[in-house]
Design a protein around this motif. Structure first.
Motif, PDB file in Angstrom:
ATOM      1  N   ASN A   1      32.495  30.356  12.200  1.00 32.72           N
ATOM      2  CA  ASN A   1      31.042  30.123  12.148  1.00 32.72           C
ATOM      3  C   ASN A   1      30.524  30.166  10.716  1.00 32.72           C
ATOM      4  O   ASN A   1      29.665  29.369  10.334  1.00 32.72           O
ATOM      5  N   GLY A   2      31.052  31.095   9.922  1.00 26.32           N
ATOM      6  CA  GLY A   2      30.638  31.173   8.526  1.00 26.32           C
ATOM      7  C   GLY A   2      31.005  29.927   7.754  1.00 26.32           C
ATOM      8  O   GLY A   2      30.227  29.432   6.928  1.00 26.32           O
ATOM      9  N   SER A   3      32.183  29.374   8.046  1.00 27.24           N
ATOM     10  CA  SER A   3      32.642  28.187   7.321  1.00 27.24           C
ATOM     11  C   SER A   3      31.869  26.936   7.737  1.00 27.24           C
ATOM     12  O   SER A   3      31.634  26.045   6.929  1.00 27.24           O
TER      13      SER A   3
ATOM     14  N   GLY B   1      38.998  20.113   4.840  1.00 26.66           N
ATOM     15  CA  GLY B   1      39.352  21.532   4.810  1.00 26.66           C
ATOM     16  C   GLY B   1      38.699  22.277   5.957  1.00 26.66           C
ATOM     17  O   GLY B   1      39.309  23.157   6.577  1.00 26.66           O
ATOM     18  N   ALA B   2      37.436  21.928   6.245  1.00 28.97           N
ATOM     19  CA  ALA B   2      36.730  22.548   7.365  1.00 28.97           C
ATOM     20  C   ALA B   2      37.428  22.225   8.679  1.00 28.97           C
ATOM     21  O   ALA B   2      37.526  23.068   9.582  1.00 28.97           O
ATOM     22  N   LEU B   3      37.918  20.990   8.788  1.00 30.72           N
ATOM     23  CA  LEU B   3      38.624  20.570   9.994  1.00 30.72           C
ATOM     24  C   LEU B   3      39.843  21.445  10.241  1.00 30.72           C
ATOM     25  O   LEU B   3      40.048  21.962  11.348  1.00 30.72           O
ATOM     26  N   TRP B   4      40.647  21.665   9.205  1.00 32.30           N
ATOM     27  CA  TRP B   4      41.875  22.426   9.379  1.00 32.30           C
ATOM     28  C   TRP B   4      41.613  23.910   9.562  1.00 32.30           C
ATOM     29  O   TRP B   4      42.347  24.585  10.303  1.00 32.30           O
TER      30      TRP B   4
ATOM     31  N   LYS C   1      32.021  31.154   1.921  1.00 30.90           N
ATOM     32  CA  LYS C   1      32.365  30.995   0.506  1.00 30.90           C
ATOM     33  C   LYS C   1      33.474  29.969   0.336  1.00 30.90           C
ATOM     34  O   LYS C   1      33.451  29.155  -0.600  1.00 30.90           O
ATOM     35  N   ALA C   2      34.441  29.999   1.252  1.00 33.03           N
ATOM     36  CA  ALA C   2      35.572  29.067   1.158  1.00 33.03           C
ATOM     37  C   ALA C   2      35.100  27.629   1.249  1.00 33.03           C
ATOM     38  O   ALA C   2      35.665  26.729   0.611  1.00 33.03           O
ATOM     39  N   MET C   3      34.055  27.386   2.034  1.00 32.83           N
ATOM     40  CA  MET C   3      33.587  26.018   2.220  1.00 32.83           C
ATOM     41  C   MET C   3      32.906  25.444   0.974  1.00 32.83           C
ATOM     42  O   MET C   3      32.638  24.253   0.906  1.00 32.83           O
ATOM     43  N   GLN C   4      32.618  26.285  -0.001  1.00 35.66           N
ATOM     44  CA  GLN C   4      32.089  25.773  -1.261  1.00 35.66           C
ATOM     45  C   GLN C   4      33.163  25.026  -2.044  1.00 35.66           C
ATOM     46  O   GLN C   4      32.868  24.243  -2.942  1.00 35.66           O
TER      47      GLN C   4
END
Length: 213
Positions: free
Chosen positions: A29-31, A186-189, A177-180
């Motif tokens: 959810n965060g990502s 990347g979100a898909l995986w 933070k990772a999604m920045q």
């Protein structure tokens, strides 16, 4: 009592840090939606903690431990829901739903409403029979029989929920933070990885036998 609460808090932190269904959902959810929207899922998980502890105090955990039938009923619901959520995440498009961390409200393109995010995290925890059994076995170790039990259960519930919420916010913040630094791919995986683990957790729960818990 203070020492016991500190020990309880440390043990609760160890338990919560171990990646489980609600932690994986917080990370996902965060990502996807950012920390603000992920907080609805964290609130759902916190509510489930309170219900699980209340149920343990009322003896539901003991009932599940004694009754094969009711254990299988709750387990079947939990298995089905975990696998269903995991399969949904495996089919995710991977599109980022909001700006990570800095988002203050849900974007118009967010596929899951705050109510849905809340309900998913709540139901994932509330339909897991091992949660009831865990609290039924774990909490009595920190109770003093000569003191009012209700007050002690409430105190332990507040401590556990505080630790759980703090750790889930940390995981959700990590995902946001990772999604920045990651693209939609990347979100898909990340989403599919979390979904795959949820399916595996559901399958593992399916093989848990009554006499094993």
């Amino acid at each position: 009592m203070e020492l016991s609460l500190l020990t309880f808090a440390l043990m609760a932190m160890i338990v919560v840090m171990t990646p489980g269904p609600t932690v994986l959902l917080a990370l996902s959810n965060g990502s996807k939606y950012g920390l603000y929207s992920a907080s609805y899922g964290i609130l759902g998980a916190a509510l489930s903690d309170g219900i699980l502890i209340a149920a343990a105090a009322l003896g539901l955990g003991a009932l599940l431990a004694a009754s094969v039938f009711w254990f299988m009923v709750v387990k079947s619901i939990g298995v089905a829901y975990l696998i269903w959520i995991g399969l949904q995440m495996l089919r995710s498009s991977g599109t980022l739903g909001s700006v990570p961390v800095q988002s203050t409200n849900e974007s118009a393109g967010t596929p899951d409403s705050s109510r849905t995010i809340f309900a998913k995290s709540f139901l994932v925890a509330a339909t897991n029979p091992k949660g009831y059994l865990f609290f039924s076995a774990f909490l009595p170790q920190f109770l003093t029989p000569s003191e009012p039990l209700i007050t002690q259960y409430i105190t332990l519930a507040f401590v556990f929920i505080a630790v759980d919420v703090a750790m889930m916010f940390a995981y959700a913040g990590l995902g946001a933070k990772a999604m920045q630094f990651l693209s939609d791919r990347g979100a898909l995986w990340l989403d599919r990885t979390c979904g795959g683990f949820l399916v595996l957790l559901g399958l593992a729960l399916a093989f848990v036998r009554h006499r094993d818990v």
